[in-house]
Design a protein around this motif. Structure first.
Motif, PDB file in Angstrom:
ATOM      1  N   TYR A  68       0.956  -0.383  -0.117  1.00  0.00           N
ATOM      2  CA  TYR A  68       0.315   0.036   0.550  1.00  0.00           C
ATOM      3  C   TYR A  68       0.619   1.234  -0.096  1.00  0.00           C
ATOM      4  N   PRO A  69       0.684   2.101  -0.638  1.00  0.00           N
ATOM      5  CA  PRO A  69       1.736   3.423  -1.473  1.00  0.00           C
ATOM      6  C   PRO A  69       1.402   4.411  -0.476  1.00  0.00           C
ATOM      7  N   LEU A  70       1.803   3.690   0.981  1.00  0.00           N
ATOM      8  CA  LEU A  70       1.487   5.194   3.002  1.00  0.00           C
ATOM      9  C   LEU A  70       2.699   4.438   3.659  1.00  0.00           C
ATOM     10  N   PRO A  71       3.741   5.403   3.466  1.00  0.00           N
ATOM     11  CA  PRO A  71       5.032   5.676   4.282  1.00  0.00           C
ATOM     12  C   PRO A  71       4.497   5.146   5.304  1.00  0.00           C
ATOM     13  N   PHE A  72       5.830   4.641   6.769  1.00  0.00           N
ATOM     14  CA  PHE A  72       5.739   4.178   7.804  1.00  0.00           C
ATOM     15  C   PHE A  72       6.153   5.166   8.558  1.00  0.00           C
ATOM     16  N   PRO A  73       5.834   5.903   9.082  1.00  0.00           N
ATOM     17  CA  PRO A  73       4.257   5.985  10.943  1.00  0.00           C
ATOM     18  C   PRO A  73       3.151   5.341  10.469  1.00  0.00           C
ATOM     19  N   LYS A  74       3.177   6.759   8.902  1.00  0.00           N
ATOM     20  CA  LYS A  74       1.278   6.746   8.448  1.00  0.00           C
ATOM     21  C   LYS A  74       0.292   5.256   8.587  1.00  0.00           C
ATOM     22  N   ASN A  75       1.114   4.622   8.067  1.00  0.00           N
ATOM     23  CA  ASN A  75       0.681   2.988   8.422  1.00  0.00           C
ATOM     24  C   ASN A  75       0.463   2.548   8.837  1.00  0.00           C
ATOM     25  N   ARG A  76       1.072   2.535   9.962  1.00  0.00           N
ATOM     26  CA  ARG A  76       0.720   1.540  11.167  1.00  0.00           C
ATOM     27  C   ARG A  76      -0.790   1.161  11.350  1.00  0.00           C
ATOM     28  N   TRP A  77      -1.690   1.863  11.115  1.00  0.00           N
ATOM     29  CA  TRP A  77      -2.964   1.051  11.260  1.00  0.00           C
ATOM     30  C   TRP A  77      -2.773   0.462  10.673  1.00  0.00           C
ATOM     31  N   LEU A  78      -2.885   0.785   9.378  1.00  0.00           N
ATOM     32  CA  LEU A  78      -2.805  -0.348   8.463  1.00  0.00           C
ATOM     33  C   LEU A  78      -2.311  -1.923   8.808  1.00  0.00           C
ATOM     34  N   ILE A  79      -0.704  -1.890   8.921  1.00  0.00           N
ATOM     35  CA  ILE A  79      -0.293  -2.992   9.335  1.00  0.00           C
ATOM     36  C   ILE A  79      -0.951  -3.576   9.852  1.00  0.00           C
ATOM     37  N   CYS A  80      -1.551  -2.934  10.650  1.00  0.00           N
ATOM     38  CA  CYS A  80      -2.087  -3.371  12.342  1.00  0.00           C
ATOM     39  C   CYS A  80      -3.714  -4.362  12.034  1.00  0.00           C
ATOM     40  N   VAL A  81      -4.123  -3.743  11.050  1.00  0.00           N
ATOM     41  CA  VAL A  81      -5.529  -4.139  10.774  1.00  0.00           C
ATOM     42  C   VAL A  81      -5.098  -5.600   9.324  1.00  0.00           C
ATOM     43  N   CYS A  82      -3.801  -5.641   8.499  1.00  0.00           N
ATOM     44  CA  CYS A  82      -4.163  -5.988   7.630  1.00  0.00           C
ATOM     45  C   CYS A  82      -3.061  -6.982   8.698  1.00  0.00           C
ATOM     46  N   ALA A  83      -2.399  -7.223   9.650  1.00  0.00           N
ATOM     47  CA  ALA A  83      -1.713  -8.139  10.412  1.00  0.00           C
ATOM     48  C   ALA A  83      -2.918  -9.370  11.010  1.00  0.00           C
ATOM     49  N   VAL A  84      -3.910  -8.456  12.128  1.00  0.00           N
ATOM     50  CA  VAL A  84      -4.313  -9.807  11.998  1.00  0.00           C
ATOM     51  C   VAL A  84      -5.289  -9.996  11.815  1.00  0.00           C
ATOM     52  N   THR A  85      -6.265  -9.563  10.449  1.00  0.00           N
ATOM     53  CA  THR A  85      -6.056  -9.838  10.067  1.00  0.00           C
ATOM     54  C   THR A  85      -6.442 -11.345   9.228  1.00  0.00           C
ATOM     55  N   TYR A  86      -5.040 -11.657   8.674  1.00  0.00           N
ATOM     56  CA  TYR A  86      -4.207 -12.601   8.425  1.00  0.00           C
ATOM     57  C   TYR A  86      -4.232 -13.011   9.549  1.00  0.00           C
ATOM     58  N   PHE A  87      -4.285 -13.184  10.127  1.00  0.00           N
ATOM     59  CA  PHE A  87      -3.503 -14.230  11.023  1.00  0.00           C
ATOM     60  C   PHE A  87      -5.123 -14.658  11.604  1.00  0.00           C
ATOM     61  N   VAL A  88      -6.163 -13.816  11.940  1.00  0.00           N
ATOM     62  CA  VAL A  88      -7.295 -14.595  12.247  1.00  0.00           C
ATOM     63  C   VAL A  88      -8.196 -15.498  11.075  1.00  0.00           C
ATOM     64  N   LEU A  89      -7.604 -14.926   9.741  1.00  0.00           N
ATOM     65  CA  LEU A  89      -7.643 -16.312   8.851  1.00  0.00           C
ATOM     66  C   LEU A  89      -7.031 -17.355   8.622  1.00  0.00           C
ATOM     67  N   SER A  90      -6.242 -17.234   8.732  1.00  0.00           N
ATOM     68  CA  SER A  90      -5.229 -18.699   8.971  1.00  0.00           C
ATOM     69  C   SER A  90      -5.387 -19.123  10.197  1.00  0.00           C
ATOM     70  N   GLY A  91      -5.698 -18.863  11.488  1.00  0.00           N
ATOM     71  CA  GLY A  91      -6.676 -19.385  12.121  1.00  0.00           C
ATOM     72  C   GLY A  91      -7.939 -19.861  11.910  1.00  0.00           C
ATOM     73  N   VAL A  92      -8.756 -19.800  11.151  1.00  0.00           N
ATOM     74  CA  VAL A  92      -9.795 -20.129  10.975  1.00  0.00           C
ATOM     75  C   VAL A  92      -9.432 -21.118   9.916  1.00  0.00           C
ATOM     76  N   LEU A  93      -8.204 -21.230   9.139  1.00  0.00           N
ATOM     77  CA  LEU A  93      -8.333 -22.378   8.484  1.00  0.00           C
ATOM     78  C   LEU A  93      -7.359 -23.481   9.334  1.00  0.00           C
ATOM     79  N   GLN A  94      -6.916 -23.324  10.404  1.00  0.00           N
ATOM     80  CA  GLN A  94      -6.621 -24.578  10.853  1.00  0.00           C
ATOM     81  C   GLN A  94      -7.294 -24.828  11.484  1.00  0.00           C
ATOM     82  N   LEU A  95      -8.160 -24.088  12.656  1.00  0.00           N
ATOM     83  CA  LEU A  95      -9.486 -24.673  13.078  1.00  0.00           C
ATOM     84  C   LEU A  95     -10.096 -25.443  12.082  1.00  0.00           C
TER      85      LEU A  95
END
Length: 206
Positions: A68-95
């Motif tokens: 995403y074309p937004l430099p750090f630290p301006k994109n930190r909330w985007l990174i957090c949302v994406c990271a949490v979503t990724y791990f939640v979806l990966s958890g769903v697959l593992q379940l």
């Protein structure tokens, strides 16, 4: 220069002898191939498609956080949302893998009698005994009559995970039976054993 045609030996599936984890994975893949090629049952792929979609969404969020074309630290909330979503979806697959699919390698589409057939395999740890189990499952009428996407997924989850079966056939073989001393798979032996397992069950659910 003309390319050399592959020989039967080149096309043969070969693994490391006595590697029972790889043996099981190879036999699982071969069972699915036999069922598909021989038209024993038509495989229901709803849950597999659902998993692919979930995985694709997870990868999409990972790529979004990376490019995403937004430099750090301006994109930190985007990174957090994406990271949490990724791990939640990966958890769903593992379940799904741990509590829904378990040892089931395929589920058929409903037969003319409305029953589903599921095939599971098991090789105990540090053991070469390969157990193939074919079971027929009849789902509740409330699920059977529903045709929405959510209902189809619920049907699959029920068929994969329920312990209530209307018929069952199970046989145990030694893994090495299907491989020669060099670890080359011999499909006809597996095909014969699989047919001896599903034929009695097929007569009950067809």
């Amino acid at each position: 220069m003309a390319q050399k045609k592959p020989t039967m030996e080149d096309l043969a599936v070969k693994i490391e002898p006595r590697d029972y984890v790889t043996m099981k994975r190879t036999l699982d893949e071969q069972i699915i191939k036999i069922v598909t090629d021989e038209g024993v049952y038509e495989i229901d792929k709803v849950l597999n498609i659902f998993k692919i979609v979930i995985g694709a969404i997870a990868v999409g969020f990972a790529l979004l956080s990376q490019f995403y074309p937004l430099p750090f630290p301006k994109n930190r909330w985007l990174i957090c949302v994406c990271a949490v979503t990724y791990f939640v979806l990966s958890g769903v697959l593992q379940l799904i893998a741990s509590f829904v699919e378990k040892e089931v390698i395929l589920v058929s589409k409903p037969t003319s009698k409305g029953s589903y057939v599921r095939i599971s395999t098991n090789v105990p740890r540090f053991d070469g005994n390969f157990t193939i189990t074919a079971e027929s499952v009849t789902i509740p009428k409330s699920l059977l009559d529903a045709n929405t996407l959510v209902a189809k997924i619920r049907k699959q989850i029920y068929v994969y995970s329920t312990r209530e079966v209307t018929g069952s056939e199970s046989k145990t073989f030694w893994c090495d039976k299907y491989f020669d001393e060099n670890g080359v798979l011999y499909p006809p032996a597996l095909k014969a054993d699989l047919q001896s397992l599903v034929t009695p069950l097929k007569s009950k659910v067809a």
